[in-house]
Design a protein around this motif. Structure first.
Motif, short mmCIF file in Angstrom:
data_model
loop_
_atom_site.label_atom_id
_atom_site.label_comp_id
_atom_site.label_asym_id
_atom_site.label_seq_id
_atom_site.Cartn_x
_atom_site.Cartn_y
_atom_site.Cartn_z
N PHE A 38 0.98 -1.24 0.08
CA PHE A 38 0.08 -0.05 -0.02
C PHE A 38 0.78 1.28 0.03
O PHE A 38 0.58 2.17 -0.73
CB PHE A 38 -0.80 0.10 1.24
N MET A 39 1.92 1.34 1.03
CA MET A 39 2.72 2.32 0.98
C MET A 39 3.69 2.65 -0.35
O MET A 39 3.82 3.84 -0.85
CB MET A 39 3.69 2.47 2.14
N TYR A 40 4.17 1.69 -0.77
CA TYR A 40 4.98 1.71 -2.02
C TYR A 40 3.98 2.24 -3.33
O TYR A 40 4.41 3.08 -4.06
CB TYR A 40 5.55 0.40 -2.57
N THR A 41 2.64 1.78 -3.40
CA THR A 41 1.98 1.86 -4.32
C THR A 41 1.65 3.39 -4.42
O THR A 41 1.55 4.12 -5.40
CB THR A 41 0.65 1.24 -4.25
N MET A 80 14.59 6.57 -6.41
CA MET A 80 13.96 7.79 -6.08
C MET A 80 12.90 7.77 -5.10
O MET A 80 12.10 8.58 -4.61
CB MET A 80 13.00 8.20 -7.54
N SER A 81 13.00 6.59 -4.35
CA SER A 81 11.90 6.19 -3.45
C SER A 81 12.80 5.98 -2.01
O SER A 81 12.33 5.10 -1.07
CB SER A 81 11.22 4.99 -3.51
N LYS A 82 14.01 6.49 -2.07
CA LYS A 82 14.70 6.30 -0.62
C LYS A 82 14.21 6.35 0.62
O LYS A 82 13.84 5.83 1.69
CB LYS A 82 16.13 6.97 -0.93
N SER A 83 13.29 7.70 0.74
CA SER A 83 12.85 8.03 1.91
C SER A 83 11.52 7.24 2.22
O SER A 83 11.77 6.73 3.59
CB SER A 83 12.24 9.53 1.74
N ILE A 84 10.75 6.81 1.50
CA ILE A 84 9.68 6.04 1.79
C ILE A 84 10.15 4.52 2.24
O ILE A 84 9.59 3.82 2.94
CB ILE A 84 8.51 5.81 0.63
N THR A 85 11.20 4.06 1.60
CA THR A 85 11.85 3.01 1.76
C THR A 85 12.38 2.82 2.94
O THR A 85 12.10 1.84 3.68
CB THR A 85 12.73 2.64 0.65
N GLN A 128 16.50 10.08 6.69
CA GLN A 128 15.45 9.70 5.60
C GLN A 128 14.19 9.19 6.26
O GLN A 128 13.06 9.18 5.70
CB GLN A 128 16.22 8.40 4.95
N PHE A 129 14.14 8.89 7.38
CA PHE A 129 12.86 8.52 8.25
C PHE A 129 12.11 9.80 8.20
O PHE A 129 10.74 9.79 8.03
CB PHE A 129 13.06 8.17 9.80
#
Length: 275
Positions: free
Chosen positions: A156-159, A191-196, A265-266
């Motif tokens: 859900f978060m990644y989507t 491009m998704s380091k922060s959410i990762t 990053q968090f």
């Protein structure tokens, strides 16, 4: 001017009081883990300190009833790292398909993911256990890792994050001959380091603190995780509060280290989730 200063001072006092209430239980636990056994749970702030609780813990407890504390700690690391890695890999791959690929039934799968997130996990506990037992994985690392290989929350978060990435990047990469897997690895995930980071920390913390499932699928002392071993202490080791506090402190150390290491990053990832 004076009134505004008084108001600011009042806010600081309230903030400090709330912070003290939140932090004090952990501080009490740390102090008690180093306290002399004669003062554990008898003084709020101990005056005598010793490493006896940690020595007792890491040397295996009583000789009559030794417990593999170090082995349990590394078991927890192996299981948590393995499960988290699988959850992030599968979550990113499923999310990329739902966010950036057009295929029949995509909306149905997306709705199914949302619906499944509201399902209490305990409903699937018995069927999952029977499957693990029937395929011969009981009392193994695989029994603790594979059933936790997919996180719908991670999907859900990644989507949601992948949908915010402009399609022009994806289309340009496809024109250069990139496959969907290459685009995911080389363009989308960088491009998704922060959410990762947010997903990683929450998944690792959730798996690290897992108790019920590990307690069900593990039988031998050699396969116990630290949570399960700690829960068992309340029985035969209930008379040793110092080592109980020491074990609890050890249990929190990896989470604190990871949070401090990825704090920047968090914060960035949390800003996106709160938008």
């Amino acid at each position: 001017m004076v009134g505004s200063n008084k108001g600011l001072t009042g806010r600081y006092i309230i903030a400090f009081a709330l912070l003290t209430v939140m932090v004090f239980p952990y501080l009490y636990m740390v102090l008690s883990s180093f306290a002399d056994w004669s003062q554990v749970d008898k003084q709020i702030i101990p005056t005598k300190f010793t490493l006896r609780s940690y020595e007792w813990l890491f040397l295996g407890g009583e000789a009559a009833m030794p417990r593999p504390w170090l082995r349990a700690f590394f078991n927890s690391l192996i299981v948590s790292a393995g499960s988290t890695a699988l959850m992030m890999i599968t979550g990113a791959m499923v999310a990329y398909a739902l966010a950036k690929m057009n295929f029949k039934g995509r909306d149905f799968i997306n709705n199914a993911v949302l619906f499944q997130m509201f399902f209490p996990a305990i409903i699937l506990l018995i069927p999952t256990f029977l499957i693990v037992q029937n395929v011969g994985m009981y009392d193994t690392y695989m029994a603790m890792i594979l059933p936790k290989a997919l996180s719908l929350w991670a999907v859900f978060m990644y989507t949601n994050f992948f949908r915010a990435i402009p399609d022009t990047f994806i289309e340009a990469a496809k024109l250069d001959g990139g496959s969907n897997f290459q685009i995911l690895i080389r363009i989308v995930l960088p491009m998704s380091k922060s959410i990762t980071t947010v997903i990683f920390l929450f998944l690792f913390m959730e798996r690290w603190t897992e108790l019920l499932w590990d307690m069900i699928v593990v039988r031998s002392d050699e396969m116990l995780t630290l949570n399960v071993l700690l829960s068992q202490m309340f029985g035969p080791y209930g008379g040793y509060p110092g080592p109980l506090y020491a074990a609890s402190v050890v249990l929190t150390i990896p989470i604190i280290i990871l949070f401090l290491f990825f704090s920047k990053q968090f914060k960035e990832g949390m800003q996106f989730t709160l938008k």
